[in-house]
Design a protein around this motif. Structure first.
Motif, short mmCIF file in Angstrom:
data_model
loop_
_atom_site.label_atom_id
_atom_site.label_comp_id
_atom_site.label_asym_id
_atom_site.label_seq_id
_atom_site.Cartn_x
_atom_site.Cartn_y
_atom_site.Cartn_z
N GLY A 216 59.36 28.36 -56.02
CA GLY A 216 59.04 27.64 -54.72
C GLY A 216 58.89 25.97 -55.07
O GLY A 216 59.06 25.77 -56.23
N ARG A 217 58.87 25.50 -54.09
CA ARG A 217 58.75 24.14 -53.99
C ARG A 217 57.55 23.58 -54.42
O ARG A 217 56.42 24.12 -53.77
N LEU A 218 57.26 22.69 -55.40
CA LEU A 218 56.07 22.22 -55.79
C LEU A 218 55.45 21.38 -54.95
O LEU A 218 55.90 20.41 -54.86
N LEU A 219 54.09 21.57 -54.48
CA LEU A 219 53.46 20.57 -53.54
C LEU A 219 51.86 20.57 -53.84
O LEU A 219 51.58 21.56 -54.37
N GLY A 220 51.21 19.58 -53.40
CA GLY A 220 49.89 19.61 -53.71
C GLY A 220 49.44 18.30 -54.19
O GLY A 220 49.94 17.01 -53.86
N GLY A 221 48.18 18.40 -54.93
CA GLY A 221 47.69 17.06 -55.47
C GLY A 221 46.32 17.06 -55.38
O GLY A 221 45.51 18.44 -55.78
N ASN A 222 45.40 16.09 -55.04
CA ASN A 222 44.14 16.11 -55.02
C ASN A 222 43.54 16.82 -53.74
O ASN A 222 44.15 16.57 -52.75
N LEU A 223 42.48 18.01 -54.01
CA LEU A 223 42.42 18.81 -52.98
C LEU A 223 41.38 17.84 -51.66
O LEU A 223 42.02 18.04 -50.71
N THR A 224 40.62 16.90 -52.05
CA THR A 224 40.15 16.38 -50.83
C THR A 224 40.91 15.41 -50.26
O THR A 224 41.01 15.42 -48.92
N VAL A 225 41.94 14.85 -50.70
CA VAL A 225 42.76 14.00 -50.05
C VAL A 225 43.79 14.94 -49.27
O VAL A 225 44.03 14.49 -47.91
N LEU A 226 44.35 15.99 -49.82
CA LEU A 226 45.22 16.87 -49.15
C LEU A 226 44.53 17.60 -47.94
O LEU A 226 45.21 17.44 -46.91
N GLU A 246 43.95 19.84 -57.77
CA GLU A 246 42.76 19.24 -58.80
C GLU A 246 41.77 18.62 -58.02
O GLU A 246 42.11 18.21 -56.86
N ASP A 247 40.60 18.14 -58.58
CA ASP A 247 39.74 17.20 -57.91
C ASP A 247 38.42 16.77 -59.20
O ASP A 247 38.72 16.97 -60.18
N VAL A 248 37.85 15.76 -58.55
CA VAL A 248 36.86 15.40 -59.47
C VAL A 248 35.46 14.67 -58.75
O VAL A 248 35.73 14.64 -57.58
N SER A 249 34.45 14.95 -59.25
CA SER A 249 33.04 14.72 -58.93
C SER A 249 32.80 15.30 -57.41
O SER A 249 32.27 14.51 -56.56
N GLU A 250 33.29 16.61 -57.39
CA GLU A 250 32.68 17.40 -56.18
C GLU A 250 32.07 18.42 -56.30
O GLU A 250 32.47 19.29 -57.18
N ALA A 251 30.88 18.61 -55.66
CA ALA A 251 30.04 19.93 -56.06
C ALA A 251 30.86 21.06 -55.55
O ALA A 251 31.91 21.07 -54.63
N PRO A 252 30.55 22.22 -56.03
CA PRO A 252 31.33 23.41 -55.86
C PRO A 252 31.46 23.87 -54.24
O PRO A 252 32.23 24.28 -53.60
#
Length: 348
Positions: A216-226, A246-252
């Motif tokens: 498929g087409r690869l889409l995505g990036g940072n979870l918070t922003v998306l 992916e993400d950074v400095s986010e509580a589960p």
């Protein structure tokens, strides 16, 4: 075009946000658009569409990195500006991007840093100019907003990878040359470095959530922003996509909430495959306890019944893949890897 002409064009575009607003409507069913190739000796533009760069030395290093890669450098007129936490006001930052895409002397665009603020620019971008001047755009984290919007509005393949002021390790520089100069059909499999005193490798490990292969087409990036773009017209079509996050400095619990948002928006139910990179500094805080990241992915991803794995070298890490957003890939969840199926650049 000389650098002074580039800066002049930037200033003119920065003062005309209405042009960007008028160009936000794209035809339905946007087809994939390949950027023009990049070669050593070409000119790249350094722009700052998100947060300001606090240390002037970092901007100097970003220039030196591009030059060390064999490229010429111009800079956006406002790339070193500051307005609060942002690299200048919205019109100025959007103007730098619009000018870089419109300038025929600029072969590629590299974002100096992420942070926050790119989503504010989405209504101000000239998508008609971007479509007419397809060129590589490189960045990650907050730059996810640009990857999503440009993919949704133009179909242009962009590149998720190191920012100008970030780490340019030997691995990242090698990724850059292979992706942009050699134009390889990349196979993204984690580097397996043996630990000095461990019987089996522990770093850069992947874990299969559900086995199998998917294309498929690869889409995505940072979870918070998306996830913050959910409900807006700036998310691409995820039908049959391979979603990477992916993400950074986010509580589960926040990761759980954002994946729930993608579920409720219908995005997770439409994808064909799933890759989770690194969630750096995402440990639970103090309190009554927390779901683990593994449990959260089990809850949200395993029930989809699609090939999925976690641990890809994507995210806020020193060595990271440069991946083509919008390109066709094949995911092998058992092997913990994915590969490009077709070139990410137009024929030279």
């Amino acid at each position: 075009m000389h650098r002074r002409d580039f800066l002049k064009a930037t200033a003119l575009l920065a003062g005309a946000p209405a042009a960007g607003l008028a160009a936000t409507t794209a035809a339905p069913g946007t087809a994939r658009l390949l950027p023009r190739p990049l070669s050593p000796g070409d000119t790249v533009a350094l722009v700052s569409p998100s947060a300001a760069v606090a240390e002037p030395l970092d901007l100097q290093l970003a220039r030196e990195v591009m030059e060390a890669l064999g490229l010429r450098v111009v800079t956006g007129a406002h790339y070193a500006d500051r307005r609060g936490h942002l690299a200048g006001d919205d019109a100025a930052r959007a103007g730098d991007l619009n000018a870089a895409f419109a300038d025929p002397a600029v072969a590629a665009i590299v974002c100096t840093r992420g942070g926050s603020g790119a989503a504010r620019l989405l209504p101000l971008l000239d998508y008609d100019a971007i479509r007419a001047n397809p060129k590589p755009l490189l960045g990650y984290s907050d730059i996810t907003a640009l990857h999503c919007a440009i993919q949704a509005r133009t179909g242009l393949v962009t590149f998720h990878g190191p920012i100008g002021t970030g780490s340019w390790s030997r691995f990242n520089a090698d990724q850059f040359r292979r992706v942009f100069f050699d134009r390889e059909l990349m196979h993204y499999a984690n580097r397996r470095d043996p630990d000095d005193d461990e019987l089996v490798p522990r770093r850069n490990r992947t874990m299969t959530l559900r086995g199998g292969k998917a294309r498929g087409r690869l889409l995505g990036g940072n979870l918070t922003v998306l996830s913050a773009l959910a409900g807006s017209p700036y998310l691409p079509d995820f039908d049959g996509a391979i979603l990477f996050l992916e993400d950074v400095s986010e509580a589960p619990y926040r990761i759980d909430r954002m994946l729930t948002t993608l579920k409720l928006a219908g995005i997770l139910d439409r994808i064909a495959g799933f890759v989770f990179g690194e969630c750096t500094d995402c440990e639970p805080g103090p309190g009554y306890g927390s779901l683990t990241l593994a449990q959260i992915l089990d809850d949200h991803v395993r029930p989809l019944g699609i090939p999925a794995y976690r641990g890809a070298m994507i995210g806020h890490i020193r060595d990271q893949f440069i991946v083509p957003v919008g390109a066709e890939v094949e995911l092998d969840a058992d092997a913990g890897s994915f590969r490009m199926l077709s070139p990410a650049f137009a024929a030279g």
